[in-house]
Design a protein around this motif. Structure first.
Motif, PDB file in Angstrom:
ATOM      1  N   ASP A  28       0.695  -1.097  -0.031  1.00 27.75           N
ATOM      2  CA  ASP A  28      -0.080   0.036  -0.061  1.00 27.75           C
ATOM      3  C   ASP A  28       0.798   1.054  -0.183  1.00 27.75           C
ATOM      4  OD1 ASP A  28      -2.378  -1.595   0.042  1.00 27.75           O
ATOM      5  OD2 ASP A  28      -2.366  -1.634   2.173  1.00 27.75           O
ATOM      6  N   GLY A  29       1.856   1.002  -0.479  1.00 26.92           N
ATOM      7  CA  GLY A  29       2.916   2.430  -0.884  1.00 26.92           C
ATOM      8  C   GLY A  29       3.868   2.566   0.323  1.00 26.92           C
ATOM      9  N   ASP A  57       6.296   5.820   4.230  1.00 23.07           N
ATOM     10  CA  ASP A  57       5.107   5.941   2.964  1.00 23.07           C
ATOM     11  C   ASP A  57       5.495   6.775   2.207  1.00 23.07           C
ATOM     12  OD1 ASP A  57       2.604   6.416   1.991  1.00 23.07           O
ATOM     13  OD2 ASP A  57       1.600   6.510   3.670  1.00 23.07           O
ATOM     14  N   TYR A  78       3.589   7.659  -0.509  1.00 23.38           N
ATOM     15  CA  TYR A  78       2.709   8.656  -0.633  1.00 23.38           C
ATOM     16  C   TYR A  78       2.713   9.961   0.106  1.00 23.38           C
ATOM     17  CZ  TYR A  78       0.538   5.207  -3.879  1.00 23.38           C
ATOM     18  OH  TYR A  78       0.338   4.345  -4.993  1.00 23.38           O
ATOM     19  N   ARG A 105       9.457  11.337  -4.371  1.00 27.49           N
ATOM     20  CA  ARG A 105       9.193   9.719  -4.272  1.00 27.49           C
ATOM     21  C   ARG A 105       9.886   9.283  -5.667  1.00 27.49           C
ATOM     22  NH1 ARG A 105       4.257  10.389  -3.705  1.00 27.49           N
ATOM     23  NH2 ARG A 105       3.301  10.168  -6.005  1.00 27.49           N
ATOM     24  N   LEU A 139       3.474   4.065  -8.986  1.00 25.44           N
ATOM     25  CA  LEU A 139       3.107   4.672  -7.683  1.00 25.44           C
ATOM     26  C   LEU A 139       2.790   6.135  -8.228  1.00 25.44           C
ATOM     27  CD1 LEU A 139       5.427   3.033  -4.960  1.00 25.44           C
ATOM     28  CD2 LEU A 139       2.920   2.580  -5.540  1.00 25.44           C
TER      29      LEU A 139
END
Length: 392
Positions: free
Chosen positions: A51-52, A112, A114, A121, A258
């Motif tokens: 989930d990232g 994380d 995100y 990122r 992503l």
């Protein structure tokens, strides 16, 4: 030159060692009751993506050699970029260590993706980066009468999680299916273990000199070595220009992961190498391996090339050089047959000490391929973190 992939395991090991140094230097002088720290060299932990969120866990055995219980020992991390901006905070899980006993704890890194700015990122995924982090260590001991909290900092270099996206325009093939026309263009890439199984999207675009465009979109499952082929539909006119050598076409593959992207592109020509007798010289390091032949040691490194039609059927010279990170050097010289799509192997016999360096060692090596034909010379050179274990 595309940079080599830095293995995820190297980042985990580096992080683990940094944690050990911080804990030893920050806590041991203060906990006069006595505390020991053991690092299990056989278990470097694992890095996962869900989930990232990137998580890395590594087991550390903390041993209480004192007379009092240690309660609530925690190690927490604040991750920053090079400008000092906070990217993420990873909270440690409290550990209780009774006197005379030991506790195995998983020190966890959690990030994380995100929560990061998209450019940050993207750099982390595709380029690697250098990250700063502060560690805060706290504990209570001596019947909870003494509480300490210590902060320390360090940095860690991350290698890319996805790398070596390469459009293999030299292996493109035209395709006719009834009245439909296509060009098939392979592309390759590599993904670290943490990203294995993740679905990405690849869009491959075709543009020729007359302004004609076409594209195809496909889902790609990431693995350590990805090889896919984009099947791009073409009009009859565009296909004709491609086949008669007047297309002046470019092919670009863009990979989306992503909510970030990277791309590679190349000039597409079905008629040869633009005047050079040999072109598209490539060291195929992903296919290299190590062998132990009853005490004799061999490194096998494949390489590929293409030959202009005017020069096919002749021979060229290939001179391949090899260096390891400890200064060992060797080379070989061999003749290769100039095929339309040539493939050959460089075989390096090495002594035992050079074998020991690269056997399961994640060592940086350098390989240089120089091909010559009469007065023409072409070179390909790569730096590569070898992942070798001994092959049968």
């Amino acid at each position: 030159m595309k940079l080599p992939l830095v293995a995820t395991r190297l980042s985990i090991v580096a992080f683990k060692l940094i944690v050990a140094v911080i804990v030893i230097l920050s806590i041991l002088p203060l906990l006069t009751g006595g505390i020991g720290l053991d690092m299990d060299e056989g278990d470097d932990g694992a890095m996962t993506l869900e989930d990232g969120v990137i998580r890395a866990q590594m087991p550390i055995t903390v041993r209480n050699d004192g007379y009092f219980d240690i309660n609530g020992l925690t190690v927490s991390f604040t991750f920053k970029n090079q400008d000092g901006d906070v990217l993420a905070v990873s909270e440690g899980i409290p550990m209780d260590i009774p006197a005379g006993e030991e506790t195995v704890a998983d020190i966890e890194l959690a990030l994380d993706l995100y929560d990061l700015d998209r450019q940050v990122r993207s750099d982390l995924i595709f380029n690697g980066t250098e990250m700063l982090f502060d560690a805060e260590i706290s504990a209570k001991y001596t019947l909870d009468m003494v509480q300490l909290s210590v902060r320390a900092g360090s940095d860690m270099e991350w290698g890319p999680f996805i790398s070596d996206l390469q459009v293999q325009e030299w292996s493109a093939q035209p395709l006719e299916e009834g009245d439909d026309r296509f060009v098939q263009v392979p592309f390759t890439l590599r993904a670290e273990d943490a990203f294995n199984g993740l679905q990405a999207v690849a869009v491959t675009e075709y543009l020729d000199g007359d302004g004609y465009t076409s594209n195809v979109t496909q889902s790609v499952q990431l693995t350590q070595d990805v090889y896919e082929t984009a099947k791009i539909p073409l009009s009859q006119e565009a296909y004709g220009r491609l086949m008669n050598g007047t297309a002046n076409a470019t092919v670009r593959t863009t990979l989306y992961v992503l909510d970030c992207l990277t791309y590679d592109e190349g000039q597409l020509g079905m008629g040869g190498g633009g005047g050079d007798p040999i072109y598209n010289i490539q060291l195929q390091m992903g296919g290299s391996y190590l062998q132990n032949l009853s005490g004799s040691y061999l490194i096998m490194i494949p390489f590929s090339f293409q030959t202009d039609p005017a020069y096919q059927g002749q021979y060229a010279n290939a001179f391949i050089e090899y260096w390891d990170s400890h200064g060992y050097y060797t080379n070989i010289n061999q003749m290769v047959y100039m095929e339309p799509s040539g493939w050959a192997w460089a075989e390096f016999w090495i002594p035992q000490y050079a074998f020991d360096t690269v056997n399961n060692g994640d060592e940086l090596i350098q390989v240089k391929l120089t091909m010559t034909y009469q007065s023409w010379t072409g070179i390909n050179e790569q730096y590569y973190y070898e992942p070798w274990t001994v092959s049968p």
